[in-house]
Design a protein around this motif. Structure first.
Motif, short mmCIF file in Angstrom:
data_model
loop_
_atom_site.label_atom_id
_atom_site.label_comp_id
_atom_site.label_asym_id
_atom_site.label_seq_id
_atom_site.Cartn_x
_atom_site.Cartn_y
_atom_site.Cartn_z
N ALA A 1 -0.21 7.89 10.03
CA ALA A 1 -1.22 7.44 11.37
C ALA A 1 -1.68 5.98 11.45
O ALA A 1 -1.72 5.21 12.10
CB ALA A 1 -1.95 8.42 11.46
N PHE A 2 -2.14 5.71 10.09
CA PHE A 2 -2.39 4.23 9.99
C PHE A 2 -1.61 3.25 10.20
O PHE A 2 -1.73 2.16 10.81
CB PHE A 2 -3.12 4.05 8.49
N ARG A 3 -0.18 3.46 9.52
CA ARG A 3 0.70 2.35 9.80
C ARG A 3 1.60 2.47 11.14
O ARG A 3 1.85 1.40 11.67
CB ARG A 3 1.76 2.55 8.74
N HIS A 4 1.80 3.49 11.83
CA HIS A 4 2.46 3.58 13.14
C HIS A 4 1.88 3.91 14.43
O HIS A 4 2.59 3.96 15.39
CB HIS A 4 3.71 4.59 12.87
N THR A 5 0.40 4.03 14.32
CA THR A 5 -0.19 3.95 15.45
C THR A 5 -1.17 2.72 15.64
O THR A 5 -1.38 2.21 14.67
CB THR A 5 -1.03 5.43 15.70
N LEU A 6 -2.02 2.69 16.94
CA LEU A 6 -2.93 1.61 17.07
C LEU A 6 -4.37 2.37 16.85
O LEU A 6 -5.25 1.54 17.47
CB LEU A 6 -2.63 0.96 18.22
N SER A 7 -4.16 3.34 16.25
CA SER A 7 -5.57 4.15 16.24
C SER A 7 -6.74 3.05 15.32
O SER A 7 -6.35 2.61 14.36
CB SER A 7 -5.27 5.26 15.60
N ALA A 8 -7.79 2.98 15.84
CA ALA A 8 -9.06 2.50 14.71
C ALA A 8 -9.50 3.53 14.10
O ALA A 8 -9.99 3.01 12.96
CB ALA A 8 -10.11 2.12 15.86
N ARG A 9 -9.30 4.97 14.40
CA ARG A 9 -9.98 5.97 13.45
C ARG A 9 -8.79 7.08 13.25
O ARG A 9 -8.29 7.20 14.36
CB ARG A 9 -11.31 6.20 14.06
#
Length: 147
Positions: A67-75
């Motif tokens: 999730a951290f590496r492959h999305t643009l999510s801030a959280r």
């Protein structure tokens, strides 16, 4: 094993603190360590077998890293809990609104340091998949382990 896609996911109950544990973290490399420690502590408190705890912490770490590496999510939102007395569910919810339900896959070479996360998930989980998150609106990637 391919991920399982459902139209009516059986995701964790966000409101039952005795059977679930939730942690919201910034989508940052240091958060993965925090997630591992927090979930490991909760699983130990639930007096689960050591091997199950180790597998659960490893898989949650892999899902959160993706999730951290492959999305643009801030959280990211990490959850662990029981679907039944013998089934433990791990979930990582992101804020990827692209509508993609495909997870990044690649063949890792013998010298690569990355690229084996989903292989570990496939090998250790009895079932896993990705659904639309009712909590974030992004993806909810989940894996089930049995005690």
């Amino acid at each position: 094993m391919s991920p399982h896609l459902t139209s009516a996911p059986q995701l964790l109950d966000a409101a039952d603190p005795d059977r679930t544990h939730w942690l919201e973290l910034p989508a940052h490399r240091a958060s993965i360590r925090v997630a591992r420690r927090s979930v490991g502590t909760r699983l130990t408190g639930w007096q689960l077998p050591v091997e199950l705890c180790a597998d659960a912490v490893l898989l949650l770490s892999e899902l959160a890293t993706n999730a951290f590496r492959h999305t643009l999510s801030a959280r990211i939102l990490c959850g662990v809990g029981f679907l039944s007395d013998v089934c433990l569910r791990l979930e990582v919810h992101d804020h990827d609104y692209s509508g993609r339900h495909e997870l990044p896959r690649r063949e890792a070479g013998p010298d690569d340091e990355c690229g084996r996360g989903l292989l570990l998930v496939e090998q250790l989980a009895v079932a896993w998949g990705v659904d639309r998150s009712r909590l974030t609106g992004g993806n909810a990637v989940w894996a089930n382990l049995t005690a």
